[in-house]
Design an enzyme around this catalytic site. Structure first.
Site, mmCIF file in Angstrom:
data_model
loop_
_atom_site.group_PDB
_atom_site.id
_atom_site.type_symbol
_atom_site.label_atom_id
_atom_site.label_comp_id
_atom_site.label_asym_id
_atom_site.label_seq_id
_atom_site.Cartn_x
_atom_site.Cartn_y
_atom_site.Cartn_z
ATOM 1 N N CYS A 141 -2.895 11.253 3.674
ATOM 2 C CA CYS A 141 -3.234 10.314 2.588
ATOM 3 C C CYS A 141 -3.087 10.985 1.232
ATOM 4 C CB CYS A 141 -4.679 9.856 2.679
ATOM 5 S SG CYS A 141 -5.090 8.945 4.149
ATOM 6 N N GLU B 222 0.830 -1.215 0.000
ATOM 7 C CA GLU B 222 0.000 0.000 0.000
ATOM 8 C C GLU B 222 0.860 1.257 0.000
ATOM 9 O OE1 GLU B 222 -3.759 -0.002 0.529
ATOM 10 O OE2 GLU B 222 -3.637 -2.063 -0.173
ATOM 11 N N HIS C 30 -4.353 1.548 7.624
ATOM 12 C CA HIS C 30 -2.958 1.827 7.240
ATOM 13 C C HIS C 30 -2.242 2.365 8.468
ATOM 14 C CE1 HIS C 30 -4.390 2.678 2.861
ATOM 15 N NE2 HIS C 30 -3.744 1.521 2.874
#
Ligand code: SUG
Length: 450
Positions: free
Chosen positions: A371, A175, A251
């Site tokens: 993000c 990721e 995350h």
């Protein structure tokens, strides 16, 4: 010493930004599945953050969105005919699948790639590996275009090294920088790259979350360390606490953020936390004191962390030596989190300023300030080798706002995805953007409806 800066490359929100409830394990994405979206507001909110960073004297980059819908994958899944036919048939057969192919999720560029600065690599190049994002179908559509975009932005092969994304398989779930933080006295020095994985694919002795998926595997992080030729002293691999993954921390950047010689993390961020923090302290390469700001559950619960996105703030070093917390407005609105931030600003650590941003359109899909950006630390020669058209200036900001105001809709709800004009509008917008950002042909579309 060769001066280096950290450049944040923020994802420009794409014209089809929508809420489709696609990310199991991401609480905001699931909770807002039925809402309509406002792509114009979303892109302008992101641009306002970029402009604010530029106004603070930071070098700010722009990362282009992806072409959506991904008609090629719809064809691969059996929908044929003209582009318009493909959309009509997919809408009838499986509207959520169509929404997934329309997702603007590439806006969260922390997930675009992992980047290792040249100070940390044995060959002295800056290394990039696009994330395969294979845990979610809509995100698995991203790596090829991401790689093309990265090559268009960082196109000097003597300076930048680009790797193919890891095999498209859960064992190597990757990721990107959402699970990667770099600690260092300053960006030019060799840093400690912290890789945080959710589980191991091969070693069943390591714990796993029970409910929600662990998107990043140990094996993926290890492969990135090898590909990037990281100096042995520049890498540390730690496991995320699986219990918090089950509470919506999908995350590591939802529970920890690092910058320079500061690591701010929740006390439940890592598995065997005291041991993990000791390992980080032992491995830190700098001479300045390393500040670990560990936030106790008694002050900020996991629920508060997940709903406010405190840890998804950016920590940025300003030229006056101060460190700024770039936080979502939701932190200011949460009394426990706001109290904690005020305490932190007056405590003995380098973080002494906060700025709050309205990023609601992105937040409602689980994407906060951190993000939205990919960090790339670059020395002066490397910065000079970056495509200059992707660096924000006052006039580029204005140009991008005008572009967004001209092309973006201010409301998208489920029935709009049946309209082939949305495809045409979006592709025309991106075609124009490739000229503004001088990207060349990075998108796989042909502009005429067949
Ligand atoms: O992958 N949301 C993204 C949010 C990514 C946040 N990134 C970081 N934490 N770095 C995700 O879950 C939701 C899309 C939807 O439901 O329509 C989404 O993809």
């Amino acid at each position: 010493m060769n001066k280096a800066v950290e450049v944040n490359f923020d994802g420009l929100v794409g014209p089809t930004h929508n809420y489709a409830g696609l990310s199991y394990g991401n609480v905001a994405s699931l909770n807002n599945a039925a809402s309509y979206s406002n792509p114009k507001e979303a892109v302008l909110q992101g641009l306002a953050k970029m402009k604010a960073m530029h106004d603070l004297g930071l070098t700010q980059g722009v990362f282009a969105p992806h072409a959506r819908p991904d008609v090629n994958v719809l064809r691969r899944l059996g929908f044929g005919g003209s582009d318009s036919d493909v959309i009509g048939k997919a809408y009838k057969a499986d509207p959520i699948l169509l929404r997934a192919c329309y997702s603007a999720s590439a806006m969260w560029t922390a997930n675009a790639a992992t980047v290792s600065p040249s100070a940390d690599t044995l060959d002295g190049k800056v290394h990039f590996t696009a994330a395969n994002l294979n845990n979610k179908f809509h995100r698995s559509l991203e790596p090829e275009t991401t790689t093309r975009l990265l090559k268009a932005m960082f196109n000097d092969t003597k300076t930048f090294s680009h790797h193919t994304h890891l095999p498209d398989q859960g064992f190597f779930g990757d990721e990107g920088a959402a699970n990667h933080t770099r600690l260092t006295d300053n960006h030019a020095s060799t840093g400690l790259e912290m890789f945080v994985y959710g589980a191991s694919a091969f070693n069943s002795a390591l714990p796993k979350p029970k409910k929600f998926p662990a998107r990043q595997t140990l094996e993926a992080s290890q492969a990135i360390c090898r590909l990037h030729q990281l100096k042995p002293t520049s890498q540390i691999l730690l496991q995320q606490n699986p219990d918090v993954i089950d509470q919506g921390v999908f995350h590591n950047d939802v529970i920890a953020v690092g910058n320079a010689n500061v690591l701010m993390c929740h006390e439940q961020a890592f598995l065997n936390q005291s041991n993990a923090l000791q390992q980080i302290k032992n491995a830190y390469l700098g001479e300045l004191p390393l500040h670990i700001i560990e936030v106790p559950t008694a002050k900020v619960s996991i629920t508060d962390a997940v709903t406010s996105y405190l840890f998804n703030s950016q920590l940025v070093s300003l030229s006056n030596g101060k460190m700024l917390l770039v936080a979502p407005q939701e932190c200011q609105n949460n009394p426990a989190v706001n109290t904690f931030i005020n305490e932190m600003l007056s405590a003995d650590n380098p973080v002494n300023q906060v700025q709050f941003f309205d990023l609601k359109q992105s937040m409602q899909n689980g994407g906060g300030p951190a993000c939205l950006r990919l960090r790339v630390a670059l020395n002066q020669q490397e910065l000079a080798a970056v495509n200059p058209a992707v660096i924000l200036t006052d006039s580029k900001y204005q140009q991008l706002c005008n572009w967004a105001n001209e092309h973006y809709r201010d409301r998208l709800s489920s029935e709009d995805f049946a309209d082939p004009n949305l495809l045409l509008e979006s592709w025309h917008a991106l075609d124009e953007l490739t000229q503004i950002l001088e990207l060349g042909s990075v998108y796989p579309f042909q502009l005429e409806l067949q």
